[in-house]
Design an enzyme around this catalytic site. Structure first.
Site, mmCIF file in Angstrom:
data_model
loop_
_atom_site.group_PDB
_atom_site.id
_atom_site.type_symbol
_atom_site.label_atom_id
_atom_site.label_comp_id
_atom_site.label_asym_id
_atom_site.label_seq_id
_atom_site.Cartn_x
_atom_site.Cartn_y
_atom_site.Cartn_z
ATOM 1 N N CYS A 1 0.677 -1.077 0.056
ATOM 2 C CA CYS A 1 0.168 0.150 -0.048
ATOM 3 C C CYS A 1 0.862 1.248 0.097
ATOM 4 O O CYS A 1 0.240 2.100 -0.076
ATOM 5 C CB CYS A 1 -0.834 -0.136 1.260
ATOM 6 N N HIS B 1 -3.388 6.712 2.826
ATOM 7 C CA HIS B 1 -3.827 5.532 2.096
ATOM 8 C C HIS B 1 -5.117 5.264 2.774
ATOM 9 O O HIS B 1 -5.347 5.284 4.099
ATOM 10 C CB HIS B 1 -2.822 4.512 2.335
ATOM 11 N N ASN C 1 -10.088 -0.574 0.203
ATOM 12 C CA ASN C 1 -8.604 -0.277 0.162
ATOM 13 C C ASN C 1 -8.270 -0.940 -1.088
ATOM 14 O O ASN C 1 -8.093 -2.373 -1.524
ATOM 15 C CB ASN C 1 -8.217 -1.222 1.139
HETATM 16 N N1 COA Z 1 -17.942 -10.057 9.291
HETATM 17 C C1 COA Z 1 -18.279 -10.161 10.525
HETATM 18 N N2 COA Z 1 -17.370 -10.640 11.418
HETATM 19 C C2 COA Z 1 -16.158 -10.719 11.191
HETATM 20 C C3 COA Z 1 -15.580 -10.366 10.023
HETATM 21 C C4 COA Z 1 -16.210 -9.982 9.202
HETATM 22 N N3 COA Z 1 -16.216 -9.584 7.672
HETATM 23 N N4 COA Z 1 -14.301 -10.491 9.921
HETATM 24 C C5 COA Z 1 -13.819 -10.772 11.215
HETATM 25 N N5 COA Z 1 -14.827 -10.977 12.102
HETATM 26 C C6 COA Z 1 -15.090 -11.444 13.376
HETATM 27 C C7 COA Z 1 -13.740 -12.089 13.945
HETATM 28 O O1 COA Z 1 -14.019 -13.521 13.474
HETATM 29 C C8 COA Z 1 -13.902 -11.763 15.334
HETATM 30 O O2 COA Z 1 -14.816 -12.951 15.957
HETATM 31 P P1 COA Z 1 -14.502 -13.581 17.361
HETATM 32 O O3 COA Z 1 -14.471 -12.512 18.283
HETATM 33 O O4 COA Z 1 -15.765 -14.426 17.432
HETATM 34 O O5 COA Z 1 -13.372 -14.295 17.065
HETATM 35 C C9 COA Z 1 -14.352 -10.636 15.478
HETATM 36 O O6 COA Z 1 -14.980 -10.088 14.147
HETATM 37 C C10 COA Z 1 -13.383 -9.669 15.706
HETATM 38 O O7 COA Z 1 -12.279 -9.691 14.776
HETATM 39 P P2 COA Z 1 -11.000 -8.723 14.682
HETATM 40 O O8 COA Z 1 -10.176 -9.131 13.611
HETATM 41 O O9 COA Z 1 -10.505 -8.646 16.167
HETATM 42 O O10 COA Z 1 -11.819 -7.642 14.517
HETATM 43 P P3 COA Z 1 -11.066 -5.922 14.392
HETATM 44 O O11 COA Z 1 -12.007 -5.140 15.185
HETATM 45 O O12 COA Z 1 -9.891 -5.962 14.372
HETATM 46 O O13 COA Z 1 -11.529 -5.791 12.869
HETATM 47 C C11 COA Z 1 -10.543 -5.409 10.807
HETATM 48 C C12 COA Z 1 -10.875 -6.271 11.722
HETATM 49 C C13 COA Z 1 -9.579 -6.178 9.781
HETATM 50 C C14 COA Z 1 -11.530 -4.644 10.038
HETATM 51 C C15 COA Z 1 -9.251 -4.479 11.368
HETATM 52 O O14 COA Z 1 -8.402 -5.081 12.386
HETATM 53 C C16 COA Z 1 -8.634 -3.693 10.289
HETATM 54 O O15 COA Z 1 -9.252 -3.149 9.723
HETATM 55 N N6 COA Z 1 -7.191 -3.934 10.473
HETATM 56 C C17 COA Z 1 -6.386 -3.094 9.483
HETATM 57 C C18 COA Z 1 -6.537 -3.820 8.305
HETATM 58 C C19 COA Z 1 -6.044 -3.095 7.093
HETATM 59 O O16 COA Z 1 -6.080 -2.006 7.030
HETATM 60 N N7 COA Z 1 -5.091 -3.798 6.326
HETATM 61 C C20 COA Z 1 -4.412 -3.145 5.218
HETATM 62 C C21 COA Z 1 -3.248 -2.436 5.591
HETATM 63 S S1 COA Z 1 -2.610 -1.633 4.456
#
Ligand code: COA
Length: 327
Positions: free
Chosen positions: A114, A254, A284
């Site tokens: 990214c 970004h 993204n």
């Molecule tokens: N729909 C519903 N539930 C989902 C899901 C989805 N699409 N994706 C994950 N979950 C669930 C998980 O399984 C987890 O369930 P559990 O508690 O029963 O195990 C719960 O949601 C929380 O998961 P978690 O990964 O801790 O969520 P989060 O608040 O961290 O959000 C992201 C996940 C990916 C949205 C977040 O971490 C994020 O945006 N991170 C940065 C990612 C990014 O920008 N990447 C590119 C960088 S350039």
């Protein structure tokens, strides 16, 4: 004698296909409410099966050349930032060079996820500043939806496709890129990676059955490193350019996740209206996100001649960077 390098024209392109949160609800166990509150994304653009990265890169590059008023034959280098090339060989930069008729250009790819667009402009900035080249075309282009695992709900809701391009050349003193820096830290490899398909784990029935060719992400861990890194390097680059955050007309980060953008804004003390966001509509798009967003700001008149703009990125690698530009 050195000269400042700046952006002379921009362009962007998307596939026409759209994948909404409602569409994803039919594919994986997710829902619009979860995706919207956790990421801010409502829809993303998705390439058709017969569409590929260089097509969007070429469309964006053509528009950037036309708007800059630069003949394709005058481009000395094409840097394509992509993590999703058309194929492993030749580089996407070479394919773009052929399609745009940039007969005198070198074509190459930059692999910085990214942060790729900022890597590209940082590289060509010094080449223009020292007079080694006159004009460069830097393009961020991705078809991420072909690398996303549609059985993995934590990654497939995030990513979308598109391309953004910028023509760079010499600009008058006081304008253009005033400060720019790129960084990486390979210790965080496994926070966002696609392990299969290279020389370490080649393409075999086993790697494909285990879905190792798809992106894997530890979103939660990435989140914290992303916010800290973008905020720190942005402050460092503003200081280097001799400005403070109050002098900035628009920050174009970004578009990783709306919550990351909000957290960076809060750390830097940037009000919401100065923090550009289009993630609701685009998802993204990795290396394409900054040039697409920047071009949208220019088209909408949110950035005008004389404005000070801060770009900041973070991506897999991990990689990050920031650039301060006077338009
Ligand atoms: N729909 C519903 N539930 C989902 C899901 C989805 N699409 N994706 C994950 N979950 C669930 C998980 O399984 C987890 O369930 P559990 O508690 O029963 O195990 C719960 O949601 C929380 O998961 P978690 O990964 O801790 O969520 P989060 O608040 O961290 O959000 C992201 C996940 C990916 C949205 C977040 O971490 C994020 O945006 N991170 C940065 C990612 C990014 O920008 N990447 C590119 C960088 S350039």
């Amino acid at each position: 004698m050195t000269q400042n390098a700046g952006i002379l024209g921009m362009g962007h392109a998307y596939p026409s296909g759209v994948l909404t949160n409602a569409d994803l609800e039919k594919i994986v166990d997710t829902n619009d409410e979860w995706i919207t509150t956790r990421t801010g994304i409502k829809q993303r653009r998705k390439a058709a099966d017969n569409e590929y990265t260089s097509q969007f890169a070429v469309a964006a590059g053509k528009q950037a050349l036309e708007r800059a008023g630069i003949d394709p034959k005058d481009i000395d280098i094409i840097v394509c930032a992509t993590t999703t090339p058309d194929q492993i060989l030749p580089s996407t930069g070479c394919l773009i060079q052929r399609e745009l008729g940039c007969e005198n250009a070198a074509g190459m790819d930059v692999f910085a996820a990214c942060s790729g667009f900022l890597y590209g402009i940082t590289m060509v900035e010094s080449m223009i500043r020292t007079g080694q080249i006159r004009y460069a075309l830097v393009i961020g282009a991705e078809v991420l939806t072909k690398y996303v695992d549609y059985t993995d709900r934590s990654t497939c809701v995030i990513f979308g496709d598109g391309a953004g391009a910028a023509v760079l050349g010499a600009v008058p003193e006081g304008k253009g890129i005033l400060a720019t820096k790129i960084r990486s830290d390979g210790r965080y490899e496994e926070q966002l990676f696609a392990p299969g398909g290279g020389t370490k784990l080649g393409t075999t029935h086993e790697t494909i059955d285990n879905r190792l060719h798809y992106f894997k992400m530890k979103g939660n861990e990435l989140f914290k490193v992303a916010v800290r890194s973008m905020a720190e390097i942005s402050t460092e680059m503003l200081e280097k350019a001799g400005y403070s955050v109050e002098d900035v007309t628009m920050v174009v980060p970004h578009q990783a996740n709306q919550r990351i953008t909000d957290a960076v804004a809060s750390r830097l003390g940037v009000p919401e209206e100065k923090m550009y966001s289009n993630i609701a509509q685009t998802g993204n798009t990795s290396s394409a996100s900054i040039p697409i967003a920047l071009d949208e700001c220019l088209e909408a008149g949110k950035i005008k001649e004389g404005d000070l703009v801060l770009l900041t990125a973070f991506g897999g690698g991990v990689t990050w960077g920031a650039t301060v530009i006077r338009f």
